[in-house]
Design a protein around this motif. Structure first.
Motif, PDB file in Angstrom:
ATOM      1  N   ASP A  69       0.821  -1.210   0.000  1.00 51.28           N
ATOM      2  CA  ASP A  69       0.000   0.000   0.000  1.00 51.28           C
ATOM      3  C   ASP A  69       0.856   1.260   0.000  1.00 51.28           C
ATOM      4  O   ASP A  69       0.501   2.251  -0.641  1.00 51.28           O
ATOM      5  CB  ASP A  69      -0.931   0.024   1.219  1.00 51.28           C
ATOM      6  CG  ASP A  69      -2.308  -0.548   0.937  1.00 51.28           C
ATOM      7  OD1 ASP A  69      -2.593  -0.910  -0.228  1.00 51.28           O
ATOM      8  OD2 ASP A  69      -3.116  -0.626   1.891  1.00 51.28           O
ATOM      9  N   ALA A  92       0.540   3.964  -2.968  1.00 48.74           N
ATOM     10  CA  ALA A  92       0.128   5.315  -2.584  1.00 48.74           C
ATOM     11  C   ALA A  92       1.076   6.357  -3.188  1.00 48.74           C
ATOM     12  O   ALA A  92       0.628   7.418  -3.649  1.00 48.74           O
ATOM     13  CB  ALA A  92       0.081   5.456  -1.063  1.00 48.74           C
ATOM     14  N   HIS A 151       0.221   6.517  -6.877  1.00 51.62           N
ATOM     15  CA  HIS A 151      -1.086   7.167  -6.993  1.00 51.62           C
ATOM     16  C   HIS A 151      -0.929   8.692  -6.902  1.00 51.62           C
ATOM     17  O   HIS A 151      -1.493   9.437  -7.712  1.00 51.62           O
ATOM     18  CB  HIS A 151      -1.978   6.638  -5.874  1.00 51.62           C
ATOM     19  CG  HIS A 151      -3.430   6.671  -6.140  1.00 51.62           C
ATOM     20  ND1 HIS A 151      -4.346   6.608  -5.125  1.00 51.62           N
ATOM     21  CD2 HIS A 151      -4.163   6.760  -7.280  1.00 51.62           C
ATOM     22  CE1 HIS A 151      -5.561   6.632  -5.617  1.00 51.62           C
ATOM     23  NE2 HIS A 151      -5.480   6.734  -6.935  1.00 51.62           N
ATOM     24  N   THR A 199      -4.560   2.632  -3.502  1.00 49.67           N
ATOM     25  CA  THR A 199      -5.679   2.166  -4.314  1.00 49.67           C
ATOM     26  C   THR A 199      -5.411   0.710  -4.653  1.00 49.67           C
ATOM     27  O   THR A 199      -4.356   0.171  -4.304  1.00 49.67           O
ATOM     28  CB  THR A 199      -5.846   3.034  -5.585  1.00 49.67           C
ATOM     29  OG1 THR A 199      -7.066   2.664  -6.238  1.00 49.67           O
ATOM     30  CG2 THR A 199      -4.682   2.884  -6.533  1.00 49.67           C
ATOM     31  N   ASP A 200      -6.330   0.057  -5.327  1.00 45.82           N
ATOM     32  CA  ASP A 200      -6.157  -1.364  -5.619  1.00 45.82           C
ATOM     33  C   ASP A 200      -5.235  -1.619  -6.804  1.00 45.82           C
ATOM     34  O   ASP A 200      -4.323  -2.434  -6.739  1.00 45.82           O
ATOM     35  CB  ASP A 200      -7.503  -2.060  -5.815  1.00 45.82           C
ATOM     36  CG  ASP A 200      -8.431  -1.342  -6.785  1.00 45.82           C
ATOM     37  OD1 ASP A 200      -8.025  -0.337  -7.402  1.00 45.82           O
ATOM     38  OD2 ASP A 200      -9.580  -1.781  -6.909  1.00 45.82           O
ATOM     39  N   ILE A 255      -3.415   0.335 -10.530  1.00 45.68           N
ATOM     40  CA  ILE A 255      -3.182   1.459 -11.427  1.00 45.68           C
ATOM     41  C   ILE A 255      -2.637   0.895 -12.727  1.00 45.68           C
ATOM     42  O   ILE A 255      -1.714   0.080 -12.726  1.00 45.68           O
ATOM     43  CB  ILE A 255      -2.185   2.472 -10.834  1.00 45.68           C
ATOM     44  CG1 ILE A 255      -2.726   3.035  -9.516  1.00 45.68           C
ATOM     45  CG2 ILE A 255      -1.894   3.591 -11.836  1.00 45.68           C
ATOM     46  CD1 ILE A 255      -1.736   3.913  -8.761  1.00 45.68           C
ATOM     47  N   SER A 269      -1.779  -3.397  -5.605  1.00 45.09           N
ATOM     48  CA  SER A 269      -1.500  -3.410  -4.167  1.00 45.09           C
ATOM     49  C   SER A 269      -1.937  -4.734  -3.552  1.00 45.09           C
ATOM     50  O   SER A 269      -3.126  -5.054  -3.512  1.00 45.09           O
ATOM     51  CB  SER A 269      -2.220  -2.274  -3.453  1.00 45.09           C
ATOM     52  OG  SER A 269      -2.091  -2.448  -2.046  1.00 45.09           O
ATOM     53  N   THR A 307      -4.074  -3.984  -0.275  1.00 51.94           N
ATOM     54  CA  THR A 307      -5.480  -3.688  -0.562  1.00 51.94           C
ATOM     55  C   THR A 307      -6.205  -4.957  -0.986  1.00 51.94           C
ATOM     56  O   THR A 307      -7.353  -5.191  -0.583  1.00 51.94           O
ATOM     57  CB  THR A 307      -5.598  -2.596  -1.641  1.00 51.94           C
ATOM     58  OG1 THR A 307      -5.011  -1.391  -1.130  1.00 51.94           O
ATOM     59  CG2 THR A 307      -7.044  -2.332  -2.019  1.00 51.94           C
ATOM     60  N   GLN A 336      -9.584  -6.399   0.799  1.00 50.77           N
ATOM     61  CA  GLN A 336     -10.788  -6.634  -0.002  1.00 50.77           C
ATOM     62  C   GLN A 336     -11.176  -8.118  -0.002  1.00 50.77           C
ATOM     63  O   GLN A 336     -12.360  -8.447   0.025  1.00 50.77           O
ATOM     64  CB  GLN A 336     -10.588  -6.143  -1.434  1.00 50.77           C
ATOM     65  CG  GLN A 336     -10.565  -4.645  -1.558  1.00 50.77           C
ATOM     66  CD  GLN A 336     -11.894  -4.029  -1.147  1.00 50.77           C
ATOM     67  OE1 GLN A 336     -12.961  -4.481  -1.545  1.00 50.77           O
ATOM     68  NE2 GLN A 336     -11.822  -2.999  -0.331  1.00 50.77           N
ATOM     69  N   TYR A 378      -7.608  -7.894 -10.013  1.00 52.99           N
ATOM     70  CA  TYR A 378      -6.997  -6.603 -10.347  1.00 52.99           C
ATOM     71  C   TYR A 378      -6.188  -6.699 -11.638  1.00 52.99           C
ATOM     72  O   TYR A 378      -6.148  -5.753 -12.427  1.00 52.99           O
ATOM     73  CB  TYR A 378      -6.095  -6.110  -9.217  1.00 52.99           C
ATOM     74  CG  TYR A 378      -6.790  -5.874  -7.895  1.00 52.99           C
ATOM     75  CD1 TYR A 378      -8.189  -5.820  -7.777  1.00 52.99           C
ATOM     76  CD2 TYR A 378      -6.057  -5.722  -6.733  1.00 52.99           C
ATOM     77  CE1 TYR A 378      -8.798  -5.609  -6.554  1.00 52.99           C
ATOM     78  CE2 TYR A 378      -6.664  -5.499  -5.511  1.00 52.99           C
ATOM     79  CZ  TYR A 378      -8.036  -5.445  -5.432  1.00 52.99           C
ATOM     80  OH  TYR A 378      -8.647  -5.231  -4.210  1.00 52.99           O
TER      81      TYR A 378
END
Length: 149
Positions: A58, A62, A65, A75-76, A78, A88, A91, A95, A110
Motif C-alpha cells: 500500500d 500510494a 497514486h 488504491t487497488d 493502477i 497493491s 489492498t 478486499q 486486479y
C-alpha cells in the motif's frame, strides 16, 4: 507476453500461478470486441510488446497514486497505457477478507481489471463500471480455477 514481479513481502502471492492465469486471460481479453461504454481509442493492448505487472505494498502504490494521478492514498490497481499494471497486495488482502475470497484471487481480479483498461475499457461512468465489473468477474470465474496446480 506478461511479466509479473512481486515487490512486497506481506501478502503471499504465487507468481507462477498468477503468470499461468495471466497468459490465459490475455488471449481472452484480446478476443473481446470492445465495449459499449468504453473508449475504444484507448485500446493499446494489441500494440504493446508486453505487459509488466508489479505487485507492491500500500505504501508504494500510494506513492505511485500521488505522483502520477495526484490522488493521495493507496488504491487497488493502477494501469499505465505503456503496459504497466501496478497492484497493491495489501489492498487485495483487505478486499479479499471483506468479499470472503483469497488474496491471490483478488490480485488476479486486479490483473484482469488492468488488462481490460489496456483493451479500452473504463470505469469512469456507472454504466461503464458495471460493464467492466461484469466482464472481469466472468473472466475471473472462467480462468482462475483452471490456472491452479
Amino acid at each position: 507476453m506478461i511479466e509479473i514481479f512481486d515487490r512486497q513481502e506481506r501478502v503471499g502471492v504465487d507468481v507462477e500461478r498468477l503468470g499461468r492465469f495471466a497468459e490465459r486471460v490475455y488471449g481472452k481479453v484480446m478476443g473481446l470486441a470492445g465495449t459499449e461504454e468504453g473508449d475504444v481509442s484507448a485500446d493499446v493492448l494489441g500494440a504493446l510488446s508486453g505487459v509488466e505487472v508489479t505487485i507492491v505494498s500500500d505504501e508504494v502504490i500510494a506513492e505511485v497514486h500521488e505522483r502520477f494521478m495526484d490522488i493521495a492514498g493507496p488504491t487497488d490497481v493502477i494501469t499505465f497505457a505503456h503496459g504497466e499494471i501496478v497492484i497493491s497486495a495489501d489492498t487485495a488482502a483487505v478486499q479479499a477478507r471483506e468479499q470472503g475470497t483469497g488474496s491471490e484471487e483478488e490480485v488476479a481480479l486486479y490483473l484482469v481489471h488492468g488488462l481490460l483498461h489496456l483493451r479500452g475499457y473504463d470505469d469512469r461512468s456507472e454504466a461503464a463500471a458495471a460493464e467492466m465489473r461484469a466482464c472481469q468477474e466472468a473472466i475471473l470465474g472462467e480462468f482462475w480455477e483452471v490456472s491452479g496446480a
